[in-house]
Motif scaffolding. Structure first.
Motif, PDB file in Angstrom:
ATOM      1  N   ARG A 126       0.826  -1.203   0.000  1.00 47.55           N
ATOM      2  CA  ARG A 126       0.000   0.000   0.000  1.00 47.55           C
ATOM      3  C   ARG A 126       0.861   1.255   0.000  1.00 47.55           C
ATOM      4  NH1 ARG A 126      -3.627   1.952  -2.288  1.00 47.55           N
ATOM      5  NH2 ARG A 126      -4.476  -0.167  -2.138  1.00 47.55           N
ATOM      6  N   GLN A 127       1.925   1.259   0.786  1.00 52.01           N
ATOM      7  CA  GLN A 127       2.815   2.423   0.812  1.00 52.01           C
ATOM      8  C   GLN A 127       3.555   2.589  -0.510  1.00 52.01           C
ATOM      9  OE1 GLN A 127       2.706   4.752   3.093  1.00 52.01           O
ATOM     10  NE2 GLN A 127       1.118   3.498   4.041  1.00 52.01           N
ATOM     11  N   LEU A 128       3.911   1.470  -1.144  1.00 51.70           N
ATOM     12  CA  LEU A 128       4.544   1.545  -2.460  1.00 51.70           C
ATOM     13  C   LEU A 128       3.586   2.169  -3.469  1.00 51.70           C
ATOM     14  CD1 LEU A 128       6.851   0.860  -4.452  1.00 51.70           C
ATOM     15  CD2 LEU A 128       5.746  -1.370  -4.787  1.00 51.70           C
ATOM     16  N   ILE A 129       2.336   1.758  -3.461  1.00 55.84           N
ATOM     17  CA  ILE A 129       1.341   2.303  -4.382  1.00 55.84           C
ATOM     18  C   ILE A 129       1.188   3.809  -4.186  1.00 55.84           C
ATOM     19  CG2 ILE A 129      -1.141   2.320  -4.895  1.00 55.84           C
ATOM     20  CD1 ILE A 129      -1.083  -0.746  -4.326  1.00 55.84           C
ATOM     21  N   GLU A 130       1.126   4.232  -2.931  1.00 57.55           N
ATOM     22  CA  GLU A 130       0.966   5.662  -2.657  1.00 57.55           C
ATOM     23  C   GLU A 130       2.189   6.453  -3.100  1.00 57.55           C
ATOM     24  OE1 GLU A 130      -1.843   7.073  -1.700  1.00 57.55           O
ATOM     25  OE2 GLU A 130      -2.710   5.064  -1.792  1.00 57.55           O
ATOM     26  N   HIS A 131       3.367   5.906  -2.854  1.00 56.44           N
ATOM     27  CA  HIS A 131       4.594   6.609  -3.262  1.00 56.44           C
ATOM     28  C   HIS A 131       4.714   6.631  -4.781  1.00 56.44           C
ATOM     29  CE1 HIS A 131       8.519   8.342  -3.029  1.00 56.44           C
ATOM     30  NE2 HIS A 131       9.133   7.266  -3.495  1.00 56.44           N
ATOM     31  N   ALA A 132       4.357   5.529  -5.438  1.00 65.09           N
ATOM     32  CA  ALA A 132       4.420   5.475  -6.902  1.00 65.09           C
ATOM     33  C   ALA A 132       3.504   6.517  -7.525  1.00 65.09           C
ATOM     34  CB  ALA A 132       4.044   4.074  -7.384  1.00 65.09           C
ATOM     35  N   LYS A 133       2.350   6.736  -6.915  1.00 65.46           N
ATOM     36  CA  LYS A 133       1.419   7.747  -7.412  1.00 65.46           C
ATOM     37  C   LYS A 133       2.054   9.135  -7.344  1.00 65.46           C
ATOM     38  CE  LYS A 133      -2.730   7.386  -5.857  1.00 65.46           C
ATOM     39  NZ  LYS A 133      -3.905   7.476  -4.944  1.00 65.46           N
ATOM     40  N   THR A 134       2.735   9.411  -6.246  1.00 66.00           N
ATOM     41  CA  THR A 134       3.415  10.696  -6.087  1.00 66.00           C
ATOM     42  C   THR A 134       4.519  10.863  -7.128  1.00 66.00           C
ATOM     43  OG1 THR A 134       2.956  10.694  -3.714  1.00 66.00           O
ATOM     44  CG2 THR A 134       4.713  12.131  -4.476  1.00 66.00           C
ATOM     45  N   LEU A 135       5.268   9.793  -7.369  1.00 61.59           N
ATOM     46  CA  LEU A 135       6.331   9.855  -8.369  1.00 61.59           C
ATOM     47  C   LEU A 135       5.770  10.137  -9.762  1.00 61.59           C
ATOM     48  CD1 LEU A 135       8.587   6.832  -7.296  1.00 61.59           C
ATOM     49  CD2 LEU A 135       9.016   9.260  -6.900  1.00 61.59           C
ATOM     50  N   LEU A 136       4.691   9.472 -10.110  1.00 61.42           N
ATOM     51  CA  LEU A 136       4.106   9.662 -11.437  1.00 61.42           C
ATOM     52  C   LEU A 136       3.659  11.097 -11.670  1.00 61.42           C
ATOM     53  CD1 LEU A 136       1.873   6.577 -12.328  1.00 61.42           C
ATOM     54  CD2 LEU A 136       3.965   7.353 -13.445  1.00 61.42           C
ATOM     55  N   GLN A 137       3.225  11.733 -10.627  1.00 58.89           N
ATOM     56  CA  GLN A 137       2.724  13.102 -10.760  1.00 58.89           C
ATOM     57  C   GLN A 137       3.796  14.081 -11.201  1.00 58.89           C
ATOM     58  OE1 GLN A 137       0.961  13.735  -6.894  1.00 58.89           O
ATOM     59  NE2 GLN A 137      -0.935  12.665  -7.422  1.00 58.89           N
ATOM     60  N   THR A 138       5.064  13.714 -11.050  1.00 55.87           N
ATOM     61  CA  THR A 138       6.153  14.582 -11.500  1.00 55.87           C
ATOM     62  C   THR A 138       6.303  14.569 -13.015  1.00 55.87           C
ATOM     63  OG1 THR A 138       7.893  12.893 -11.429  1.00 55.87           O
ATOM     64  CG2 THR A 138       7.384  14.044  -9.359  1.00 55.87           C
ATOM     65  N   GLY A 139       5.836  13.502 -13.665  1.00 57.49           N
ATOM     66  CA  GLY A 139       5.976  13.388 -15.110  1.00 57.49           C
ATOM     67  C   GLY A 139       7.356  12.978 -15.578  1.00 57.49           C
ATOM     68  N   ALA A 140       8.261  12.699 -14.656  1.00 52.79           N
ATOM     69  CA  ALA A 140       9.635  12.342 -15.010  1.00 52.79           C
ATOM     70  C   ALA A 140       9.707  10.895 -15.518  1.00 52.79           C
ATOM     71  CB  ALA A 140      10.534  12.503 -13.788  1.00 52.79           C
ATOM     72  N   PRO A 141      10.732  10.562 -16.292  1.00 49.00           N
ATOM     73  CA  PRO A 141      10.933   9.172 -16.707  1.00 49.00           C
ATOM     74  C   PRO A 141      11.370   8.330 -15.513  1.00 49.00           C
ATOM     75  CG  PRO A 141      12.740  10.547 -17.497  1.00 49.00           C
ATOM     76  CD  PRO A 141      11.740  11.475 -16.895  1.00 49.00           C
ATOM     77  N   MET A 142      10.619   7.266 -15.239  1.00 44.30           N
ATOM     78  CA  MET A 142      10.867   6.484 -14.024  1.00 44.30           C
ATOM     79  C   MET A 142      10.689   4.990 -14.261  1.00 44.30           C
ATOM     80  SD  MET A 142       8.997   8.781 -11.131  1.00 44.30           S
ATOM     81  CE  MET A 142       7.664   9.150 -12.247  1.00 44.30           C
ATOM     82  N   VAL A 143      11.402   4.226 -13.447  1.00 43.52           N
ATOM     83  CA  VAL A 143      11.333   2.767 -13.473  1.00 43.52           C
ATOM     84  C   VAL A 143      11.108   2.265 -12.049  1.00 43.52           C
ATOM     85  CG1 VAL A 143      12.612   0.641 -13.916  1.00 43.52           C
ATOM     86  CG2 VAL A 143      12.907   2.595 -15.431  1.00 43.52           C
TER      87      VAL A 143
END
Length: 273
Positions: A126-143
């Motif tokens: 659950r914490q990974l999902i929440e953090h991943a959502k925050t990362l996506l909001q930056t629009g940066a290229p991510m893995v």
């Protein structure tokens, strides 16, 4: 850019295997899981001799994650998830390398199910999902890369009927994986091997590797800014057959430097000049 993930199942006990694979495969960036080594026992010198910069987050006897790069400095952004359910466990490391933000992690196994270990797995996910959502909001290229300890579908496990009670195949865990995808992440390995049987893990018991009785539990998820740059995604399955090897095989993706150019659509005959 070639990025790999590899659960080494003990970085010091299997160092010869790791170094042999690094020399053979020549990945640009690698995330490792299950170091099973405290912070002061990571084999830094041996890794650096092969030309890799390295950061790691160790833990005595269990867990542990690392990131290696031979294409530039590793700019660490985080170790441990925000609001981690158990910060004493070394499971997450995140850094920017060559313009790409890479998160490497080792998601809890969760067995036996039900029980506190399974509850911890769900809380961590659950914490990974929440953090991943925050990362996506930056629009940066991510893995997002690592050992997810989840088989998303029946196609990702040999004889799925034997795994119905296992935490890696639990409906809640599979649903969490697809909740991640619904945020906008792309499952790189499955996007390349859409209808194929492809595994990343084979148990040491019951001759699993020779019978190809495996699981797909090591994954790469790509943000929308990277999905168009995916060139290939493969498993170095042969490494699982080496002596004193991990029960996982290395998994890697290849990314183009830039997204492919889209062809301009020809004008139809009824379009004005």
């Amino acid at each position: 850019m070639k990025i790999a993930t590899y659960n080494v199942n003990g970085v010091n006990g299997r160092l010869a295997v790791l170094l042999r694979w690094l020399e053979e495969a020549q990945p640009d960036v690698v995330v490792l899981q299950e170091l099973k080594a405290p912070q002061d026992k990571f084999p830094e010198e041996a890794v650096r001799k092969l030309g890799y910069d390295v950061i790691w987050h160790g833990q005595k006897s269990w867990n542990g994650v690392a990131m290696l790069s031979r294409i530039g400095e590793i700019h660490e952004t985080r170790r441990g998830l925000p609001d981690d359910p158990d910060p004493s466990q070394s499971r997450y490391i995140e850094a920017a390398v060559n313009g790409v933000l890479i998160a490497g992690f080792y998601l809890p196994n969760g067995n036996p199910r039900p029980g506190p270990k399974f509850d911890y797995k769900l809380a961590w996910f659950r914490q990974l999902i929440e953090h991943a959502k925050t990362l996506l909001q930056t629009g940066a290229p991510m893995v997002l890369a690592g050992d997810f300890n989840v088989m998303p579908t029946d196609r990702d496990v040999y004889k799925p009927e034997r795994w119905l009670d296992d935490a890696l195949f639990a409906p809640e865990v599979r649903a969490a994986f697809f909740e991640l995808l619904e945020q906008g992440w792309t499952d790189a390995l499955r996007s390349v091997h859409r209808d194929e049987t492809i595994y990343t893990f084979w148990d040491y018991f019951r001759n699993a590797y020779a019978r190809n009785a495996g699981l797909r539990i090591d994954h790469f998820l790509l943000s929308p800014a990277l999905a168009d740059r995916l060139v290939d995604a493969q498993v170095d399955r042969h490494v699982r057959g080496w002596e004193k090897t991990s029960d996982h095989a290395p998994v890697w993706i290849e990314l183009a430097d830039k997204p492919p150019k889209r062809r301009r659509q020809p004008r139809s005959a009824n379009q004005s000049a």
